[in-house]
Design an enzyme around this catalytic site. Structure first.
Site, PDB file in Angstrom:
ATOM      1  CG  MET A  32       1.136  -9.933   7.118  1.00 62.68           C
ATOM      2  SD  MET A  32      -0.687 -10.266   6.749  1.00 62.68           S
ATOM      3  CE  MET A  32      -0.987  -9.035   6.031  1.00 62.68           C
ATOM      4  CE1 TYR A  34       5.554  -8.776  -4.427  1.00 60.95           C
ATOM      5  CE2 TYR A  34       4.762  -6.751  -3.899  1.00 60.95           C
ATOM      6  CZ  TYR A  34       5.420  -7.593  -4.579  1.00 60.95           C
ATOM      7  OH  TYR A  34       5.303  -7.160  -5.984  1.00 60.95           O
ATOM      8  CG  LEU A  35       9.903  -7.200   3.243  1.00 59.45           C
ATOM      9  CD1 LEU A  35      11.048  -7.477   3.742  1.00 59.45           C
ATOM     10  CD2 LEU A  35       8.528  -7.168   4.447  1.00 59.45           C
ATOM     11  CG  HIS A  36       6.501  -1.249   1.362  1.00 54.78           C
ATOM     12  ND1 HIS A  36       6.538  -0.479   2.676  1.00 54.78           N
ATOM     13  CD2 HIS A  36       5.213  -1.863   1.711  1.00 54.78           C
ATOM     14  CE1 HIS A  36       5.326  -0.590   3.270  1.00 54.78           C
ATOM     15  NE2 HIS A  36       4.593  -1.478   2.778  1.00 54.78           N
ATOM     16  CG  HIS A  39       7.318  -4.022   5.298  1.00 48.99           C
ATOM     17  ND1 HIS A  39       6.934  -3.845   4.132  1.00 48.99           N
ATOM     18  CD2 HIS A  39       6.493  -4.274   5.974  1.00 48.99           C
ATOM     19  CE1 HIS A  39       5.979  -4.347   4.136  1.00 48.99           C
ATOM     20  NE2 HIS A  39       5.430  -4.616   5.198  1.00 48.99           N
ATOM     21  CE  LYS A 151      -0.809   1.962   4.653  1.00 46.75           C
ATOM     22  NZ  LYS A 151      -1.453   0.977   4.710  1.00 46.75           N
ATOM     23  CG  ASP A 152      -1.196  -1.166   9.693  1.00 47.72           C
ATOM     24  OD1 ASP A 152      -2.220  -1.765   8.961  1.00 47.72           O
ATOM     25  OD2 ASP A 152      -0.126  -1.443   8.972  1.00 47.72           O
ATOM     26  CG  MET A 186       5.791   3.453   0.300  1.00 50.60           C
ATOM     27  SD  MET A 186       7.509   2.997   0.479  1.00 50.60           S
ATOM     28  CE  MET A 186       8.209   4.206  -0.680  1.00 50.60           C
ATOM     29  CB  SER A 187       0.171  -0.541   1.325  1.00 52.39           C
ATOM     30  OG  SER A 187      -0.543  -1.605   1.449  1.00 52.39           O
TER      31      SER A 187
HETATM   32  P1  AMP Z   1       2.243  -5.665   6.952  1.00 48.73           P
HETATM   33  O1  AMP Z   1       3.164  -6.287   6.235  1.00 48.73           O
HETATM   34  O2  AMP Z   1       1.350  -4.819   6.043  1.00 48.73           O
HETATM   35  O3  AMP Z   1       1.543  -6.646   7.815  1.00 48.73           O
HETATM   36  O4  AMP Z   1       3.050  -4.498   7.829  1.00 48.73           O
HETATM   37  C1  AMP Z   1       4.202  -4.792   8.625  1.00 48.73           C
HETATM   38  C2  AMP Z   1       4.481  -3.691   9.787  1.00 48.73           C
HETATM   39  O5  AMP Z   1       4.853  -2.682   8.574  1.00 48.73           O
HETATM   40  C3  AMP Z   1       3.318  -2.976  10.411  1.00 48.73           C
HETATM   41  O6  AMP Z   1       3.636  -2.634  11.561  1.00 48.73           O
HETATM   42  C4  AMP Z   1       2.894  -1.921   9.260  1.00 48.73           C
HETATM   43  O7  AMP Z   1       2.015  -0.832  10.109  1.00 48.73           O
HETATM   44  C5  AMP Z   1       4.248  -1.307   8.959  1.00 48.73           C
HETATM   45  N1  AMP Z   1       4.121  -0.701   7.730  1.00 48.73           N
HETATM   46  C6  AMP Z   1       3.217  -0.872   6.594  1.00 48.73           C
HETATM   47  N2  AMP Z   1       3.469   0.062   5.703  1.00 48.73           N
HETATM   48  C7  AMP Z   1       3.968   1.004   6.106  1.00 48.73           C
HETATM   49  C8  AMP Z   1       4.482   2.304   5.746  1.00 48.73           C
HETATM   50  N3  AMP Z   1       4.126   2.874   4.501  1.00 48.73           N
HETATM   51  N4  AMP Z   1       5.251   3.173   6.760  1.00 48.73           N
HETATM   52  C9  AMP Z   1       5.548   2.585   7.846  1.00 48.73           C
HETATM   53  N5  AMP Z   1       5.392   1.463   8.349  1.00 48.73           N
HETATM   54  C10 AMP Z   1       4.442   0.371   7.540  1.00 48.73           C
END
Ligand code: AMP
Length: 285
Positions: A32, A34-36, A39, A151-152, A186-187
């Site tokens: 989604m 706003y990468l860290h 991601h 993480k999820d 990280m989130s």
């Molecule tokens: P999101 O942008 O939050 O929907 O996350 C996209 C993908 O990145 C999902 O598969 C998440 O589980 C993964 N993700 C989010 N945070 C982390 C993290 N701290 N470490 C590893 N993967 C992550």
């Protein structure tokens, strides 16, 4: 090579079809934005595993309930694009909402059992939105492999279930959680945390660490572990616990007696101030 930006479904499908016909494998990381570094670890894994890496950036409205943070979810496409270019991503699929959900849209994917507990109990419409968007994105990107974060963890288990049940020919990889130096997972949502909340947010990691230590010391009663973990969370006044649970790693069935040789997720969902955070550890007894 500059990263290619793709905004339409037809262009995305043509791009992937071209590489598949040329015998190249495609790795896919849905996000989604706003990468860290979490991601980016998935992007790196995809690059190691596949010839071409596609990342999608789409803040998916169907996985947010009306009272959730869809409107204020952080977005910064230029920053994301730069990070992805530096990481060597080949293409970004960046559709708008109308491209994915035109007015005529009326089809959803629903995985029934595993989506009703834990995150699903607190966010009843969430996983249906996730499985629907991931199915759509799979049909747009046509990957050989897709990469998700532990993480999820429940989301990853739901996707694995969907892929198995619907006979989708895509290999699902689940990669470890990337954490800040002090342990906070990280989130993208960590940006919501005030300085004080940021300190208090560490209690999720501390609680998980306590649970892991108890199991390593021989505790096999899941309720006792959960009680101690909840006690640790309660030490932070602004923390509001949604759940702490220990679930069997494969099925997400709740565990009561921990059995030797088996793997379990210890999972926490907790509000720190106004921000809802989730975290987990995978432990093998
Ligand atoms: P999101 O942008 O939050 O929907 O996350 C996209 C993908 O990145 C999902 O598969 C998440 O589980 C993964 N993700 C989010 N945070 C982390 C993290 N701290 N470490 C590893 N993967 C992550």
């Amino acid at each position: 090579m500059p990263v290619k930006i793709i905004t339409t479904v037809s262009e995305m499908q043509n791009y992937s079809r071209g590489f598949s016909k040329a015998g190249k494998t495609i790795g896919f990381v849905p996000t989604m934005g706003y990468l860290h570094k979490g991601h980016l670890s998935l992007v790196k894994k995809s690059k190691e595993t596949c010839d071409i890496t596609v990342v999608s950036i789409f803040v998916n409205p169907t996985q947010f309930a009306p009272n959730e943070d869809l409107a204020k979810y952080p977005r910064d496409f230029e920053r994301d694009k730069k990070l992805l270019e530096e990481t060597g991503c080949d293409a970004i699929f960046f559709p708008d909402s109308a491209e994915i959900y035109p007015d005529s849209f009326q089809s959803y994917v629903d995985v029934t059992k595993i989506t009703r507990i834990l995150e699903g109990a607190y966010r009843p419409t969430h996983f249906k939105g996730v499985t629907t968007i991931v199915s759509i994105l799979f049909n747009c990107v046509k990957p050989d492999c897709a990469f998700f974060g532990q993480k999820d963890a429940q989301q990853a288990a739901v996707i694995k279930r969907m892929v198995k049940d619907l006979k989708i020919d895509i290999k699902i990889n689940v990669e470890p959680i990337v954490r800040e130096d002090d342990g906070l997972a990280m989130s993208s949502r960590n940006i919501y945390l005030s300085k004080e909340d940021r300190e208090n947010a560490l209690v999720l990691y501390k609680s998980l660490t306590l649970g892991k230590e108890m199991i390593e010391a021989g505790e096999r009663n899941a309720d006792k572990v959960i009680d101690a973990m909840s006690g640790r969370i309660a030490e932070v006044k602004s923390a509001r616990l949604d759940y702490i649970a220990i679930a069997k790693a494969e099925t997400f069935d709740l565990a009561f007696k921990l059995e030797p040789g088996k793997s379990y997720y210890m999972l926490i969902a907790c509000r720190i101030g106004a921000t809802r955070l989730i975290d987990n550890f995978l432990v093998t007894v």
